[in-house]
Design an enzyme around this catalytic site. Sequence first.
Site, PDB file in Angstrom:
ATOM      1  N   SER A 148     -40.221 -30.753  72.495  1.00  0.00           N
ATOM      2  CA  SER A 148     -38.806 -30.850  72.903  1.00  0.00           C
ATOM      3  C   SER A 148     -38.803 -32.245  73.724  1.00  0.00           C
ATOM      4  CB  SER A 148     -38.391 -29.871  73.576  1.00  0.00           C
ATOM      5  OG  SER A 148     -36.970 -29.572  73.359  1.00  0.00           O
ATOM      6  N   ASP A 336     -35.946 -25.103  63.361  1.00  0.00           N
ATOM      7  CA  ASP A 336     -35.176 -25.691  64.426  1.00  0.00           C
ATOM      8  C   ASP A 336     -34.274 -26.661  63.858  1.00  0.00           C
ATOM      9  OD1 ASP A 336     -34.722 -26.416  66.871  1.00  0.00           O
ATOM     10  OD2 ASP A 336     -36.461 -27.792  66.936  1.00  0.00           O
ATOM     11  N   CYS A 339     -34.185 -30.313  67.419  1.00  0.00           N
ATOM     12  CA  CYS A 339     -35.259 -31.394  67.300  1.00  0.00           C
ATOM     13  C   CYS A 339     -35.844 -31.106  65.647  1.00  0.00           C
ATOM     14  CB  CYS A 339     -36.391 -31.409  68.226  1.00  0.00           C
ATOM     15  SG  CYS A 339     -35.596 -31.681  70.010  1.00  0.00           S
ATOM     16  N   HIS A 393     -38.160 -23.851  66.985  1.00  0.00           N
ATOM     17  CA  HIS A 393     -38.475 -24.939  68.021  1.00  0.00           C
ATOM     18  C   HIS A 393     -39.941 -24.703  68.471  1.00  0.00           C
ATOM     19  CE1 HIS A 393     -36.997 -27.945  70.887  1.00  0.00           C
ATOM     20  NE2 HIS A 393     -37.139 -27.340  71.666  1.00  0.00           N
TER      21      HIS A 393
END
Length: 429
Positions: A148, A336, A339, A393
């Site tokens: 992240s 995700d 990102c 993610h």
Amino acid sequence: MATGKSGGSSAEDLGHHAGYYRLPNTHDARLFYFFFESRGSKGEDDPVVIWLTGGPGCSSELALFYENGPFHIADNMSLVWNDFGWDQESNLIYVDQPTGTGFSYSSNPRDTRHDEAGVSNDLYAFLQAFFTEHPNFAKNDFYITGESYAGHYIPAFASRVYKGNKNSEGIHINLKGFAIGNGLTDPAIQYKAYTDYSLDMGLITKSQFNRINKIVPTCELAIKLCGTSGTISCLGAYVVCNLIFSSIETIIGKKNYYDIRKPCVGSLCYDLSNMEKFLQLKSVRESLGVGDIQFVSCSPTVYQAMLLDWMRNLEVGIPELLENDIKVLIYAGEYDLICNWLGNSRWVNSMEWSGKEAFVSSSEEPFTVDGKEAGILKSYGPLSFLKVHDAGHMVPMDQPKVALEMLMRWTSGNLSNASSSFQRLDFTM
């Protein structure tokens, strides 16, 4: 820290450590960390791996207990071994950073960090303190990992370690590579990918796509200004560009933007209550030596302090590391949104370095685990990109075995069939 262990082994017997390092060259900053010695067959000779959670301002305990740490927390507040903890293959460090994150603190507000220079200097000082206390690990291969917002931290931190080694600043750190999972690294490219990804995944309609895309040129211009003039324009870029994301967020409603297959539950979209309860237990706090420091999973103060850093492009420092045979792995779970793999793939493919053309033209290959395709891999020389199937993610949470397998193959130079044959020709990986 030996809570909930069978047979009553002490934390020392298990090679589990936790505590603080006070950072020199700060007013009073103390970074909190966990260190788990390897459970693997090579033990002390396994690589040292540090993990950084993003946020900015989210505690690495999130990863420790929900992703790739040695154990998970059961509902009765006991610890249960994680068969796919990364300590199976590495000597594993988790650090709460920047200062003010998790259990890390300072009595002086001047230790609050606002940019990657401050963050990476603190992390470098932390490593120097760590290897001073554990000199027997300093010779080991060293890898930086995280996810992240660590897509910002990690390239800056890796460059800082590289520079420190080059200038013989302290203990030599045997940096071999870094891996970023579902990171934010090059905002200009990644923000532009939001609408494409959302349209591809059926999250928005074509007319919504066209409407939201009208914001993109302003966002790109704002990011460009941030890159040249700094400060206030970076805040402007943050505000403008996040209109793209918030527009999509409004459309998808209660969907989890970390994993579009799931609903968003709670403020961080996941139920993290077991960890929060566990870290409030008096016995746990005593064994960790954290006193009465208030623990928050993600610190709004740290987040706000880093706002000017958000839209900066951290890809710029990576080519020099690639040219010096530092391995780079960018991996991303395919579900995700925040990102997403598409934005990450685009910046990796557009990065200027000597192997760019060869990387771009290299063919994708299946990444198989237990005879099944677990992802799609593209590699050339020291650079690899892995799109992970059936994950959001947090890849190590959604696909723990695949993530451990990825770490093991990558650190041993066998991530790709192609890269291991290439390695004998040119690069020492």
